[in-house]
Design a protein around this motif. Structure first.
Motif, PDB file in Angstrom:
ATOM      1  N   SER A  19      45.135 -18.513 -17.551  1.00  0.00           N
ATOM      2  CA  SER A  19      46.452 -18.846 -18.212  1.00  0.00           C
ATOM      3  C   SER A  19      47.725 -18.798 -17.843  1.00  0.00           C
ATOM      4  CB  SER A  19      46.849 -16.979 -17.113  1.00  0.00           C
ATOM      5  OG  SER A  19      46.158 -15.528 -18.036  1.00  0.00           O
ATOM      6  N   ASP A  20      47.299 -19.365 -15.729  1.00  0.00           N
ATOM      7  CA  ASP A  20      48.701 -20.193 -15.782  1.00  0.00           C
ATOM      8  C   ASP A  20      48.084 -20.278 -13.879  1.00  0.00           C
ATOM      9  OD1 ASP A  20      50.863 -21.672 -13.895  1.00  0.00           O
ATOM     10  OD2 ASP A  20      52.231 -20.966 -16.248  1.00  0.00           O
ATOM     11  N   PRO A  21      48.304 -21.244 -13.844  1.00  0.00           N
ATOM     12  CA  PRO A  21      47.926 -21.982 -12.140  1.00  0.00           C
ATOM     13  C   PRO A  21      48.862 -20.772 -11.219  1.00  0.00           C
ATOM     14  CG  PRO A  21      48.037 -24.212 -13.360  1.00  0.00           C
ATOM     15  CD  PRO A  21      48.680 -23.037 -13.717  1.00  0.00           C
ATOM     16  N   ALA A  22      50.468 -20.957 -11.653  1.00  0.00           N
ATOM     17  CA  ALA A  22      51.207 -20.077 -10.684  1.00  0.00           C
ATOM     18  C   ALA A  22      51.014 -18.185 -10.580  1.00  0.00           C
ATOM     19  CB  ALA A  22      52.439 -20.366 -11.773  1.00  0.00           C
ATOM     20  N   LEU A  23      50.342 -18.106 -12.128  1.00  0.00           N
ATOM     21  CA  LEU A  23      50.286 -16.487 -11.649  1.00  0.00           C
ATOM     22  C   LEU A  23      49.108 -16.828 -10.488  1.00  0.00           C
ATOM     23  CD1 LEU A  23      50.144 -14.093 -12.785  1.00  0.00           C
ATOM     24  CD2 LEU A  23      48.467 -14.656 -14.865  1.00  0.00           C
ATOM     25  N   GLY A  24      48.049 -17.862 -10.642  1.00  0.00           N
ATOM     26  CA  GLY A  24      46.989 -17.721  -9.691  1.00  0.00           C
ATOM     27  C   GLY A  24      46.998 -17.698  -7.999  1.00  0.00           C
ATOM     28  N   PHE A  25      48.103 -18.113  -8.279  1.00  0.00           N
ATOM     29  CA  PHE A  25      48.910 -18.442  -6.904  1.00  0.00           C
ATOM     30  C   PHE A  25      49.618 -17.487  -6.746  1.00  0.00           C
ATOM     31  CE2 PHE A  25      52.635 -20.139  -4.632  1.00  0.00           C
ATOM     32  CZ  PHE A  25      52.199 -20.563  -3.746  1.00  0.00           C
ATOM     33  N   ALA A  26      50.319 -16.824  -7.480  1.00  0.00           N
ATOM     34  CA  ALA A  26      51.305 -15.768  -6.946  1.00  0.00           C
ATOM     35  C   ALA A  26      50.567 -14.572  -6.686  1.00  0.00           C
ATOM     36  CB  ALA A  26      52.217 -15.333  -7.906  1.00  0.00           C
ATOM     37  N   LEU A  27      49.468 -14.229  -7.285  1.00  0.00           N
ATOM     38  CA  LEU A  27      48.276 -12.890  -6.797  1.00  0.00           C
ATOM     39  C   LEU A  27      47.711 -13.371  -6.130  1.00  0.00           C
ATOM     40  CD1 LEU A  27      46.776 -12.680 -10.896  1.00  0.00           C
ATOM     41  CD2 LEU A  27      48.327 -11.274  -8.981  1.00  0.00           C
ATOM     42  N   GLY A  28      46.895 -14.006  -5.834  1.00  0.00           N
ATOM     43  CA  GLY A  28      46.272 -14.821  -4.211  1.00  0.00           C
ATOM     44  C   GLY A  28      46.984 -14.352  -3.212  1.00  0.00           C
ATOM     45  N   TRP A  29      48.283 -14.680  -2.728  1.00  0.00           N
ATOM     46  CA  TRP A  29      49.180 -14.774  -2.035  1.00  0.00           C
ATOM     47  C   TRP A  29      49.593 -13.426  -1.237  1.00  0.00           C
ATOM     48  CZ3 TRP A  29      49.281 -17.335   2.388  1.00  0.00           C
ATOM     49  CH2 TRP A  29      48.213 -19.191   2.675  1.00  0.00           C
ATOM     50  N   THR A  30      49.473 -13.057  -2.950  1.00  0.00           N
ATOM     51  CA  THR A  30      50.076 -11.460  -2.457  1.00  0.00           C
ATOM     52  C   THR A  30      49.314 -10.711  -2.360  1.00  0.00           C
ATOM     53  OG1 THR A  30      51.481 -11.896  -4.542  1.00  0.00           O
ATOM     54  CG2 THR A  30      51.369  -9.106  -3.855  1.00  0.00           C
ATOM     55  N   ALA A  45      56.194 -11.705  -8.616  1.00  0.00           N
ATOM     56  CA  ALA A  45      57.274 -12.483 -10.215  1.00  0.00           C
ATOM     57  C   ALA A  45      58.295 -14.019  -9.464  1.00  0.00           C
ATOM     58  CB  ALA A  45      58.177 -11.569 -10.799  1.00  0.00           C
ATOM     59  N   ALA A  46      58.774 -13.078  -7.728  1.00  0.00           N
ATOM     60  CA  ALA A  46      59.232 -14.588  -7.687  1.00  0.00           C
ATOM     61  C   ALA A  46      58.610 -15.316  -7.098  1.00  0.00           C
ATOM     62  CB  ALA A  46      59.994 -13.866  -5.636  1.00  0.00           C
ATOM     63  N   VAL A  47      56.965 -15.426  -6.152  1.00  0.00           N
ATOM     64  CA  VAL A  47      56.314 -16.194  -6.349  1.00  0.00           C
ATOM     65  C   VAL A  47      55.893 -17.299  -7.393  1.00  0.00           C
ATOM     66  CG1 VAL A  47      54.174 -16.913  -5.253  1.00  0.00           C
ATOM     67  CG2 VAL A  47      55.733 -14.816  -4.009  1.00  0.00           C
ATOM     68  N   PHE A  48      55.875 -16.749  -7.858  1.00  0.00           N
ATOM     69  CA  PHE A  48      55.201 -16.969  -9.539  1.00  0.00           C
ATOM     70  C   PHE A  48      56.276 -17.751 -10.045  1.00  0.00           C
ATOM     71  CE2 PHE A  48      55.649 -16.659 -14.260  1.00  0.00           C
ATOM     72  CZ  PHE A  48      54.485 -17.339 -14.363  1.00  0.00           C
ATOM     73  N   LEU A  49      57.345 -17.198 -10.288  1.00  0.00           N
ATOM     74  CA  LEU A  49      58.631 -18.351 -10.722  1.00  0.00           C
ATOM     75  C   LEU A  49      58.228 -19.481  -9.472  1.00  0.00           C
ATOM     76  CD1 LEU A  49      61.001 -15.843 -11.893  1.00  0.00           C
ATOM     77  CD2 LEU A  49      59.454 -17.157 -13.571  1.00  0.00           C
ATOM     78  N   GLY A  50      58.273 -19.378  -8.567  1.00  0.00           N
ATOM     79  CA  GLY A  50      58.743 -20.379  -7.631  1.00  0.00           C
ATOM     80  C   GLY A  50      57.664 -21.500  -7.384  1.00  0.00           C
TER      81      GLY A  50
END
Length: 560
Positions: free
Chosen positions: A111-122, A508-513
């Motif tokens: 999908s998107d590296p930002a999605l992986g980043f957001a899910l991972g840190w959550t 959502a905030a981490v993904f967008l950031g």
């Protein structure tokens, strides 16, 4: 040499350069530094141990008191169908892409590296808090037997957690194997004893059968009268059922540490769901037969075996040891849940470091393949359990916990979305999905239906809060369910500061950031290198595990 496709720093092929940035194959760090110590029986029992947790042992009584025996049975069965979809979707994707971090890395690749980043840190944040939460629960459970200062139990289980954290992955697998066996033996014993009691097999105890399904009835009205109230009773049990099944999505978090993951993961997904569904349905059925939904003891919550519905259900059998056995198994269950949180969180943190989304310090491992730097952060987080000793500190602690209160449904939705993206990529590139290492023709539309169901269940808390406007809203005609949901979402979110959307807002905030900072792009379906991955997989097939021999084969059906 590992049989999976892996990336070396000198590869110049465009396809392999894409693989190195998308995270869908083993990196050389995983292949070099991690050890494959998890066998088939470990993986299956880890999934069982994660799915059968304290929620089933302690919270089932509250579900029956709220929704009634049939309402609870339907709610757990409904969530069980979602779990089935999640398991099969996760199995299909993980068998093709068995990497550390599982669906977090899949989200980045598909999908998107930002999605992986957001899910991972959550997930990392949520699991940091899960371990001290479980240790705090263990202290309460020990209070059933002794009044020893809770600090002693906290320190004891911090040490035990540290031992597990830095041990070989094989030892973790053995601990979870034993824990799952204890849970299964307890559930089977309770089900058999409960059925014998309900059918009049205990001397001096009259036959109950389905008497309590007639009086006080199969459903319990909740917040309203009539059929609408009975529906809300069923609806209110759904979120309890979700948390009872939570943990089943972590089955592939350590895929890079499994032997023959493309064989092991599908077998575990297929077999674990059937066993979990069987145990849950029978447990809910038996407790609902023996304990009436209006029994005041079901609404009590001591946090120990004293108010466990399993203990109440077997009280008529007059076996004095049952409460102590249940309490002991629930303690092992809570410790097991903490260990699973440590495994999932540390592997996700390691996978984030692999992709440059966390400090590279977290890539450090022991000589036996344990990512000790990641594990150390979780051992340190376990000291937050001491906050439970202070009334003011525990309030702050659970405020932090509430930020990821419904992260289970977010994880499940991500698993289903990854599966949907993978299937779309196969269709886009004209590749036959039957080339997947594990393929189910009927799962093609499953992610869409199950994702819708997960979103629907995610709104359960908003529909069922004990807010002053609840009674007014629940008098709305049944046909106005959508309007009810909209009004209640607005009302409760305003009154409570949007507490129920904190976890979604956090992701959502981490993904967008990350997306804005790194300017990541959505992965095009045509660019996912499926042909390269499939070709490498087909060129080096994995070996099947040998079937158990000797006396072990008589119980191996639990995991094989």
């Amino acid at each position: 040499m590992d049989k999976l496709t892996h990336v070396e720093s000198g590869d110049k092929s465009p396809a392999y350069q894409h693989l190195e940035t998308s995270g869908d194959v083993l990196t050389r760090h995983e292949e070099r530094d991690l050890k494959r110590g998890l066998a088939q029986r470990h993986v299956s029992m880890i999934a069982l141990a994660g799915a059968i947790g304290t929620g089933l042992f302690l919270s089932l009584g509250g579900s029956i008191a709220t929704g009634g025996p049939l309402g609870s049975l339907l709610a757990y069965s409904f969530i069980g169908l979602i779990v089935c979809a999640v398991q099969f979707a996760l199995g299909e994707v993980s068998a093709l892409l068995p990497v550390t971090g599982s669906f977090v890395r899949h989200a980045e690749a598909l999908s998107d590296p930002a999605l992986g980043f957001a899910l991972g840190w959550t997930i990392v944040y949520g699991t940091w808090l899960s371990i001290p939460s479980e240790i705090s629960a263990i202290c309460v459970l020990f209070g059933y037997w002794t009044d020893v200062n809770p600090s002693a139990w906290i320190m004891t289980f911090i040490v035990l957690t540290a031992i597990v954290a830095f041990s070989k992955i094989r030892y973790f697998g053995e601990i979870e194997f034993v824990s799952a066996l204890l849970k299964i033996l307890l559930i089977v014993g309770i089900i058999l004893l409960g059925l014998i009691t309900a059918l009049g097999g205990v001397p001096g105890v009259p036959r109950v059968g389905f008497r309590y399904w007639r009086d006080p009835g199969p459903f319990v009205p909740y917040l309203a009268d009539g059929s609408w109230g009975r529906f809300l009773g069923f609806w209110s049990v759904l979120i309890n059922a979700v948390f009872s099944f939570s943990g089943i999505e972590s089955i592939a978090m350590a895929a890079a540490e499994m032997r023959n993951p493309r064989v092991v993961i599908p077998k575990a997904c297929k077999r674990v769901f059937a066993r979990v569904a069987l145990f849950y349905v029978l447990a809910v059925l038996v407790v609902g037969m023996i304990v009436p939904s209006n029994d005041p003891r079901l609404s009590e919550d001591s946090g120990t075996a004293a108010t466990s519905p399993f203990v109440l259900a077997t009280a008529a059998a007059r076996v004095a040891a049952i409460p102590h056995i249940v309490n002991a198994v629930v303690i092992t269950s809570a410790w097991s849940s903490g260990n699973q949180a440590l495994l999932s969180g540390s592997r996700v943190l390691y996978s984030l470091a692999l992709k440059g989304q966390a400090p590279r310090f977290f890539l450090r491992t022991t000589r036996w393949g344990t990512p000790w730097a990641c594990a150390a952060t979780y051992v340190l987080s376990s000291f937050l359990a001491f906050m439970a000793l202070s009334a003011s500190a525990i309030t702050v602690f659970y405020w932090f916990v509430s930020l990821v209160g419904c992260g289970v449904l977010i994880s499940w939705s991500c698993v289903l979305f990854n599966h949907l993206r993978l299937r779309m990529a196969f269709r886009k590139q004209g590749i036959d999905a039957r080339r997947l290492p594990w393929h189910n023709a009927w799962t093609r539309e499953l992610p869409i239906c199950s994702s819708d169901a997960s979103v629907l269940v995610r709104r359960c808390p908003l529909l069922l809060h004990h807010h002053p406007a609840d009674q007014w809203l629940c008098r709305v005609h049944q046909g106005q369910l959508v309007r009810l949901g909209v009004y209640h979402c607005l009302l409760v979110s305003t009154a409570r500061g949007g507490a129920d959307y904190r976890d979604i807002g956090l992701v959502a905030a981490v993904f967008l950031g990350w997306k804005l900072i790194k300017k990541t792009r959505w992965v095009r379906l045509a660019d996912i290198p499926l042909e390269e991955i499939l070709s490498a997989m087909e060129a080096l097939p994995e070996e099947k595990d040998e079937r158990p021999r000797g006396a072990v084969r008589f119980i191996s059906w639990l995991w094989d």
